[in-house]
Write an enzyme that holds these catalytic residues in place. Structure first.
Site, short mmCIF file in Angstrom:
data_model
loop_
_atom_site.label_atom_id
_atom_site.label_comp_id
_atom_site.label_asym_id
_atom_site.label_seq_id
_atom_site.Cartn_x
_atom_site.Cartn_y
_atom_site.Cartn_z
N ALA A 228 0.84 -1.19 0.00
CA ALA A 228 0.00 0.00 0.00
C ALA A 228 0.88 1.24 0.00
CB ALA A 228 -0.92 -0.03 1.22
N ARG A 229 1.14 1.78 1.17
CA ARG A 229 2.08 2.86 1.39
C ARG A 229 2.84 2.53 2.68
NH1 ARG A 229 1.50 3.92 -3.15
NH2 ARG A 229 1.00 5.93 -4.13
N ASP A 253 7.03 -3.93 -0.16
CA ASP A 253 7.25 -3.26 -1.44
C ASP A 253 7.28 -1.74 -1.27
OD1 ASP A 253 7.48 -3.32 -4.38
OD2 ASP A 253 5.50 -2.37 -4.34
N GLU A 258 11.66 6.34 0.87
CA GLU A 258 12.06 5.65 -0.36
C GLU A 258 12.99 6.55 -1.17
OE1 GLU A 258 8.58 4.36 -2.49
OE2 GLU A 258 7.90 3.08 -0.85
N HIS A 277 9.26 -0.93 -4.48
CA HIS A 277 8.02 -0.25 -4.89
C HIS A 277 7.71 -0.49 -6.37
CE1 HIS A 277 5.26 3.37 -3.81
NE2 HIS A 277 4.64 2.53 -4.62
N SER A 279 5.37 -3.19 -7.27
CA SER A 279 4.24 -4.12 -7.38
C SER A 279 3.22 -3.68 -8.43
CB SER A 279 3.54 -4.29 -6.03
OG SER A 279 3.04 -3.06 -5.55
#
Length: 317
Positions: A228-229, A253, A258, A277, A279
Site C-alpha cells: 500500500a504505502r 514493497d 524511499e 516499490h 508491485s
C-alpha cells in the site's frame, strides 16, 4: 481552447495518441513541474503523478479546474487548497488490479515454496533438500482493502484453493471474499491468517493502521505483506516483531522513506523480502492510465457522462 498540461513523463507515442484523439485540445508535455509553471497561466487541466504539487504551485494555475493523477496514491496532494478552489480530482485507481494481483500471488508463492531461499543456495552452489516447503492450498489470506487491487488479489488467490478474507470500512461483502469484516473485527482476521496483505490508501485514518497491537494479533508463522504505502504500517513496531520473531516474516514493497536507506535493518533481516516499490509496474500502465484520462476528458469537454474515479476531497480518496 482547453489547455492540458502534463508534468508526468509521457512517451512520444502516448503524446501522439492524445493529440490524435483530441485535436481540439492544446497539450503541453513536460517532465517536471518547474518547466510546466511557465505555461500554467491558462491551463485548465493538469496531468500529474500527484507528488509535485503544493498549495503554492496550485496557486500558479489560476484557471485550473481538474487534476488527473495517473497513479492510485493521492496522499501528497494539497487537499485544502483544492477544496477551496473547487478543483475536481480523478486518479488511476483500478489500473493496478492485474500487476498488483500478480505480484501478490508471486511473492506469496515464493514465500510458501521458499524459492528465495533456494536462489540463495544456488548462488552459493549448495544442494540442500532440507528446506521444508509448504502448500498454498488451504491457507488463509486476509486482504485489508477490498477495492480493485484487493479484488484483483482475491480473484487470483481463489484459483489456488485459498480462503480469502477481506476488510473494508463497513464490512460490505463481496463475492470474491469468503468473508468481509469492518475494522472493529480486524483482530479476528489477523489471528486466523497465514498472510495479511495491506492494500489500504494512505489517509489520516490509515496512517499507522498496522502497529504493535495489530502485529501482536498475528500468528507466529504469519507473514505481513505491505503493498500500500509505507506509512500505513508502523515500521518501528514491525521491525521489533521481526527481530523478536513474534511473526513469521514480512514482504515489503513500500516504505516510509524511499529509496530505503542502505543501512536500514530491513535489508539484513532473513525474515524479510524486499522489492523497490514495483508491485504496480506494468508495460501497460500508461495505456491504462490514459484510457481513464481520455474517458474523463470527453466528460469534461461535453458535460455529459460520469467521471471515473472522481475523488472525495473530504475523505482524501
Amino acid at each position: 481552447m482547453t489547455h492540458v498540461v502534463s508534468t508526468a513523463r509521457i512517451s512520444e507515442k502516448h503524446q501522439s495518441r492524445l493529440c490524435r484523439e483530441f485535436p481540439g485540445v492544446r497539450f503541453s508535455f513536460f517532465e517536471g513541474i518547474r518547466d510546466a509553471m511557465k505555461v500554467a497561466s491558462d491551463a485548465g487541466i493538469l496531468i500529474t503523478y500527484g507528488e509535485d504539487l503544493d498549495e503554492e504551485k496550485v496557486g500558479g494555475f489560476p484557471e485550473l479546474r481538474w487534476i488527473h493523477v495517473i497513479s492510485a496514491g493521492v496522499e501528497l496532494l494539497p487537499f485544502a487548497a483544492l477544496k477551496k478552489r473547487g478543483i475536481r480530482v480523478t486518479n488511476a485507481r483500478g489500473i493496478h488490479e492485474t500487476p498488483m494481483g500478480e505480484y501478490a500471488v508471486a511473492v506469496i508463492l515464493q514465500w510458501t515454496r521458499k524459492l528465495h531461499q533456494f536462489v540463495d543456495r544456488q548462488r552459493r552452489g549448495v544442494w540442500d533438500r532440507s528446506l521444508r516447503v509448504e502448500e498454498l492450498s488451504g491457507k488463509t489470506v486476509s486482504i485489508l482493502g477490498t477495492e480493485a487491487i484487493g479484488r484483483g488479489i482475491a480473484a487470483r488467490l481463489k484459483a489456488f484453493g485459498v480462503r480469502v478474507l477481506g476488510m473494508n470500512t463497513d464490512g460490505t461483502p463481496h463475492s470474491l471474499f469468503d468473508e468481509t469484516v469492518a475494522p472493529h473485527d480486524l483482530e479476528r482476521l489477523m489471528r486466523c491468517s497465514d498472510f495479511v496483505v495491506v492494500t489500504l490508501p494512505l489517509t489520516p485514518h490509515t496512517r499507522g493502521f498496522i502497529g504493535a497491537r495489530e502485529l501482536a494479533w498475528m500468528k507466529p508463522t504469519a507473514c505481513l505483506i505491505n503493498m500500500a504505502r509505507g506509512a500505513v504500517v508502523d515500521e518501528g513496531a514491525l521491525l521489533k516483531a521481526l527481530s523478536e520473531e513474534t511473526i513469521g516474516g514480512a514482504i515489503l514493497d513500500v516504505f516510509e522513506q524511499e529509496p530505503l536507506p542502505e543501512d536500514h535493518p530491513f535489508w539484513s533481516r532473513q525474515n524479510v523480502l524486499i522489492t523497490p516499490h514495483i508491485s504496480g509496474r506494468s508495460p501497460l500502465y500508461m495505456s491504462r492510465a490514459l484510457d481513464l484520462f481520455s474517458h474523463n476528458l470527453r466528460v469534461y469537454s461535453s458535460g455529459e457522462g460520469e467521471y471515473i474515479n472522481l475523488l472525495d476531497l473530504e475523505r482524501g480518496y
